[in-house]
Write a protein that holds these residues in place. Structure first.
Motif, PDB file in Angstrom:
ATOM      1  N   PRO A 601       0.930  -1.795   0.114  1.00 53.56           N
ATOM      2  CA  PRO A 601       0.230   0.074   0.467  1.00 53.56           C
ATOM      3  C   PRO A 601       0.472   1.475   0.069  1.00 53.56           C
ATOM      4  CG  PRO A 601      -1.102  -1.963   1.537  1.00 53.56           C
ATOM      5  CD  PRO A 601       0.047  -2.123   0.941  1.00 53.56           C
ATOM      6  N   ALA A 602       1.861   1.532   0.565  1.00 54.55           N
ATOM      7  CA  ALA A 602       2.490   2.339   1.122  1.00 54.55           C
ATOM      8  C   ALA A 602       3.656   2.976  -0.630  1.00 54.55           C
ATOM      9  CB  ALA A 602       3.954   1.611   1.640  1.00 54.55           C
ATOM     10  N   THR A 603       3.999   1.855  -1.240  1.00 54.67           N
ATOM     11  CA  THR A 603       4.500   2.226  -2.680  1.00 54.67           C
ATOM     12  C   THR A 603       2.975   2.482  -3.662  1.00 54.67           C
ATOM     13  OG1 THR A 603       4.979   0.140  -2.727  1.00 54.67           O
ATOM     14  CG2 THR A 603       5.998   0.773  -2.415  1.00 54.67           C
ATOM     15  N   PHE A 604       2.559   2.118  -3.716  1.00 47.68           N
ATOM     16  CA  PHE A 604       1.233   1.843  -4.615  1.00 47.68           C
ATOM     17  C   PHE A 604       0.944   3.854  -4.620  1.00 47.68           C
ATOM     18  CE2 PHE A 604      -3.358   1.066  -6.375  1.00 47.68           C
ATOM     19  CZ  PHE A 604      -3.027   1.462  -7.671  1.00 47.68           C
ATOM     20  N   CYS A 605       0.589   3.639  -3.317  1.00 47.04           N
ATOM     21  CA  CYS A 605      -0.419   5.315  -3.136  1.00 47.04           C
ATOM     22  C   CYS A 605       0.749   6.034  -3.396  1.00 47.04           C
ATOM     23  CB  CYS A 605      -1.222   4.894  -1.616  1.00 47.04           C
ATOM     24  SG  CYS A 605      -2.338   3.969  -1.619  1.00 47.04           S
ATOM     25  N   GLY A 606       2.372   6.073  -3.320  1.00 46.00           N
ATOM     26  CA  GLY A 606       3.235   7.381  -3.237  1.00 46.00           C
ATOM     27  C   GLY A 606       3.673   7.783  -2.609  1.00 46.00           C
ATOM     28  N   ILE A 607       3.502   7.449  -1.418  1.00 46.90           N
ATOM     29  CA  ILE A 607       3.882   7.831  -0.154  1.00 46.90           C
ATOM     30  C   ILE A 607       5.236   7.329   0.098  1.00 46.90           C
ATOM     31  CG2 ILE A 607       1.940   8.504   0.518  1.00 46.90           C
ATOM     32  CD1 ILE A 607       2.250   5.698   3.008  1.00 46.90           C
ATOM     33  N   TRP A 608       5.782   6.488  -0.086  1.00 48.39           N
ATOM     34  CA  TRP A 608       6.901   5.907   0.314  1.00 48.39           C
ATOM     35  C   TRP A 608       8.605   5.967   0.095  1.00 48.39           C
ATOM     36  CZ3 TRP A 608       7.585   2.717   3.523  1.00 48.39           C
ATOM     37  CH2 TRP A 608       9.192   2.197   3.741  1.00 48.39           C
ATOM     38  N   ASP A 609       7.930   6.895  -0.922  1.00 50.88           N
ATOM     39  CA  ASP A 609       9.555   8.086  -1.167  1.00 50.88           C
ATOM     40  C   ASP A 609       9.174   8.964  -0.824  1.00 50.88           C
ATOM     41  OD1 ASP A 609       9.890   6.762  -3.793  1.00 50.88           O
ATOM     42  OD2 ASP A 609       8.668   8.123  -5.070  1.00 50.88           O
ATOM     43  N   GLU A 610       8.319   9.461   0.350  1.00 47.67           N
ATOM     44  CA  GLU A 610       8.349  10.509   1.306  1.00 47.67           C
ATOM     45  C   GLU A 610       8.510  10.064   2.256  1.00 47.67           C
ATOM     46  OE1 GLU A 610       7.427  13.902   0.922  1.00 47.67           O
ATOM     47  OE2 GLU A 610       7.039  13.693  -1.458  1.00 47.67           O
ATOM     48  N   VAL A 611       8.346   8.631   2.113  1.00 47.31           N
ATOM     49  CA  VAL A 611       8.558   8.352   3.980  1.00 47.31           C
ATOM     50  C   VAL A 611      10.127   7.899   3.795  1.00 47.31           C
ATOM     51  CG1 VAL A 611       9.339   5.609   5.100  1.00 47.31           C
ATOM     52  CG2 VAL A 611       6.842   6.872   4.050  1.00 47.31           C
TER      53      VAL A 611
END
Length: 842
Positions: A601-611
């Motif tokens: 879910p983190a990679t799919f919704c695009g927030i992993w880059d921010e993490v």
């Protein structure tokens, strides 16, 4: 008196995932329904505890090599499980289905028919179509003498055909019988010095009986050689003659040959009818029935040779009651049942005692499986239907029919939402099947949200009260009468209070619409669809009535082609109007969001880059010179070297579903020790991935770029999911809601038509209201939403309902009604109208 372990499955201290050290009892030979809000712990209890332990105990009885895996297979986190019989899990499996699997192979109907056709089928010549006749030894001699004078000929006796093994004893026997040469895997060899054969490889062995030159005066020798070849070849031989291009084989048999065409054929075997075997598969499409073009569009066309039948010309030329196996598999279960009756009454009685005895063994299990398919609501499907084209609900019910056909007793069947894809009218059929499993001496555990099925349970087990850390407890347990009185249970509230029609429609009416006329694909009967835009529109109807055919296979391809200014391939409608009102069409389906365990879910919704940026800005990361790339699953510097950042190791068991075992090096933490040393608020990236989405939203509330996205996921009822849940372990419904969340996050510009297939799948009644509010947000933003659905609570909140029917298969495909939910309920034109009318009258 029987012990407790004989009467029930006893679970003590279950703590898997969010379960709170609970004790649970599942009575044997009863139907237990496990329910609760999404993320309450249902799957953790039923699949990750009960079925996981059942699978582990089964593996203990296998070979030592397989048992070695058990030391790495994590046992469920539970104190004790007693009274556990063998478990059979029938899930809406997210695993990718084989291109070769069909409804007939899945239910084993095809296997029985392969044997039947091989034993009693009538072989016809592939060239002229006449029934084949035996060839005598004299006819074979005449065929050889008819070759050109001075032609070099070899006569061979086939003794091994496509069988594994070293065949040492056979080769020694050939030498003892006085033969010098044999053709082994196409090469003429001296059998006294034959090489050692690989026992894991298929081999062909033919004895070289004689080598001659065609000329006058060889008739006696030739007759003797042919007789000897037929003796050793069990009635068959190869006559091989030399040509300018090499040697040309001709298979001749005393059993099957066409005199007019000078063609001979091998005896039919079950593998002759297997499209997974080179002996039966069509050589052009390799048994797939289709040709996949090697281009970016991945276009698929029907095989020009077998016309989608998958088999080569020989098995297609073997008939029973004037019907080939390919033709038979294109029928529905009821069609095949009728065909069997005709064959038995018209042909079988005159075909001899041997054939009647064979049919008496094979026909009853075929009939029972076909009957179960009818009873479970899949009677509209052709038996040749590829499994990968079935919906999750159809696939699950097909597997259930296969289990019933095998007549297993004493097992524990575990089902995941068996009502998925079923109209409310069809739930009663499913209950009949589940009760039959129970009556056969099996224990049945069902994870389900459907209120009718919940009411029918012998025991209702309601987990909750909330999702994630707020769940994992037994809120209510008992009969329907006992559970419905529970004041703390969301399920009990839903059972007490029927869904009600909203007082007013949320979306104002619009004149803009899409008009599709003359839709006739598959079972559609010249349907004209008028789809209002700027509305929340529900398409419904019983299973197989044509919903997916109309929307997913006709309307969607037509709209996308029109928007791209392209021609529609294989057009199956007359006209399409109103496309100018749309800028784009988006399908939000239940296909997996990624095949790799690194997708989540983190990679799919695009927030992993921010993490990753967040962790790279910590003091430890800056001191060590770690950049954001260090915290990527794809980074060799940061990830675990053993599992490449997946956390699990896949083990293929061949005959069982693959196992996913925790990585021995990182213990599912995905990253190496140096990366895990970097902390943000005392949490490593692995700790963050293990958090639920709801927990992560609170933990990262100071970072709006991340928390705003996570809050949308919580709104959609996904707050219970782990932020790092591997994509290949998500259900179809969870994947669909993640895709919906992504659309809400990106704020799609322009007038867009969103199409969803059964968006309520996997949702408790309590969660459906929340989902419908989210869909309303899309409509409120100026978009249109079209969804295929069977759930009454979702239907009554639509602005417009389109009902197809009246039944599935060929009897369906008609547009029965279209209008507001109240209009459809008042007219009662189909099963949906009748159901809504009953709801309206409460």
């Amino acid at each position: 008196m029987p012990s407790q372990s004989m009467q029930a499955i006893q679970i003590h201290g279950a703590r898997c995932h969010n379960l709170k050290n609970i004790d649970v009892t599942f009575p044997h030979q009863k139907l237990t329904v496990v329910t609760g809000v999404s993320g309450s712990g249902k799957s953790s209890l039923v699949f990750d505890t009960v079925h996981s332990e059942g699978q582990r105990r089964f593996l203990e009885n296998l070979s030592p090599a397989t048992r070695q895996l058990l030391s790495q297979m994590t046992p469920p986190d539970v104190d004790q499980i007693t009274g556990l019989p063998p478990t059979i899990s029938i899930e809406q499996t997210p695993r990718t289905q084989s291109k070769r699997s069909t409804l007939a192979t899945l239910t084993e109907v095809y296997d029985f028919f392969r044997i039947l056709y091989a034993q009693v089928g009538i072989v016809h010549c592939t060239r002229c179509g006449q029934p084949l006749h035996q060839q005598s030894a004299e006819q074979i001699v005449d065929l050889i003498l008819a070759l050109e004078d001075r032609q070099k000929v070899m006569i061979l006796a086939p003794v091994v055909s496509g069988k594994k093994g070293q065949h040492t004893a056979l080769l020694e026997k050939i030498v003892k019988e006085g033969f010098v040469r044999a053709r082994i895997d196409g090469e003429i060899l001296d059998v006294t010095q034959a090489p050692s054969l690989n026992e894991q490889t298929d081999h062909d062995i033919e004895i070289v009986i004689d080598r001659i030159i065609v000329k006058d005066g060889i008739e006696a020798r030739l007759k003797e050689s042919v007789d000897l070849a037929l003796k050793h070849g069990n009635g068959a031989c190869y006559v091989t003659h030399q040509t300018p291009d090499g040697w040309s084989d001709r298979y001749l048999s005393t059993r099957l040959a066409c005199g007019a065409c000078n063609l001979s054929f091998p005896d039919p075997e079950p593998r002759t009818f297997s499209f997974n075997s080179p002996y039966g598969a069509c050589p052009v499409c390799d048994g797939l029935g289709v040709i996949e073009a090697d281009d970016d569009e991945q276009t698929v066309s029907v095989c020009p040779d077998c016309q989608g039948g998958r088999l080569n010309i020989y098995p297609r030329s073997i008939f029973l009651h004037q019907t080939s196996l390919v033709q038979l598999m294109r029928m529905t279960p009821s069609g095949i049942t009728a065909w069997l009756s005709e064959w038995e009454s018209q042909d079988l009685e005159q075909s001899g005692a041997r054939n009647r005895e064979i049919a008496s063994q094979l026909v009853p299990p075929i009939r029972s499986r076909l009957q179960y398919l009818e009873e479970i609501g899949l009677g509209y499907l052709q038996m040749s239907r590829p499994v990968r084209t079935l919906s999750g609900g159809e696939l699950q019910r097909a597997r259930l029919a296969a289990c019933l056909g095998s007549e297993t007793t004493g097992a524990c069947y575990i089902l995941d939402e068996p009502t998925a894809g079923l109209h409310a009218k069809e739930t009663e059929k499913l209950l009949t099947i589940l009760n039959r499993l129970k009556q056969n001496g099996n224990t049945v555990i069902v994870v389900e949200h459907d209120l009718d099925l919940i009411k029918a349970g012998d025991l209702i087990l309601d987990l909750g009260p909330g999702a994630g850390e707020a769940g994992g407890e037994v809120v209510a347990a008992g009969s329907y009468e006992e559970v419905v009185r529970n004041e703390e249970s969301f399920t009990a509230r839903a059972l007490r209070h029927a869904a009600h029609f909203p007082d007013t429609l949320t979306s104002p009416p619009s004149d803009a619409k899409i008009s599709l006329t003359g839709a006739r694909l598959h079972n559609l009967k010249n349907v004209t669809l008028k789809l209002p835009l700027g509305q929340l529109v529900c398409v419904t109807g019983v299973s197989g009535c044509g919903k997916s055919t109309l929307i997913m296979e006709t309307l969607l391809p037509a709209l996308k082609a029109e928007l791209r200014k392209q021609q529609v391939q294989n057009k199956a409608y007359d006209s399409l109007e109103g496309v100018a009102h749309l800028q784009q069409v988006k399908t939000i389906d239940q296909t997996p969001i990624g095949r790799s365990g690194r997708s989540n879910p983190a990679t799919f919704c695009g927030i992993w880059d921010e993490v990753r940026k967040l962790y790279s800005r910590t003091k430890t990361a800056r001191l060590r010179g770690y950049t954001a790339s260090r915290f990527s699953f794809n980074s060799k510097q940061g990830r675990c070297t053993a599992c490449q950042g997946q956390g699990y190791r896949r083990v293929d068991l061949q005959f069982l579903p693959s196992l996913y075992l925790p990585c021995e090096l990182c213990d599912t933490r995905r990253f190496n020790r140096q990366t895990l040393a970097v902390k943000y608020r005392d949490k490593s990236v692995s700790d963050l991935l293990d958090m639920s989405i709801a927990e992560a939203a609170q933990f990262l509330e100071a970072i709006p770029k991340i928390s705003d996205v996570l809050n949308v996921l919580v709104e959609l009822g996904l707050g219970y999911l782990a932020l790092g849940q591997p994509a290949n372990m998500l259900s179809g419904g969870e994947a669909q809601r993640l895709k919906l969340a992504k659309e809400l996050i990106t704020r799609t510009p322009g007038q867009t038509l969103f199409v969803l297939d059964e968006p309520t799948r996997g949702l408790h009644v309590h969660d459906i209201e929340q989902l419908m509010q989210v869909l309303r947000r899309l409509v409120g933003a100026g978009h249109s939403v079209l969804f295929i659905e069977h759930q009454a609570q979702a239907m009554i909140q639509a602005d417009w309902i389109i009902e197809l029917g009246p039944t599935g298969g060929e009897a369906g495909g008609y547009l029965l009604d279209a209008g507001t939910p109240r209009d459809v309920a008042q007219r009662k034109a189909g099963a949906t109208g009748e159901m809504l009318s009953e709801l309206l009258s409460r």
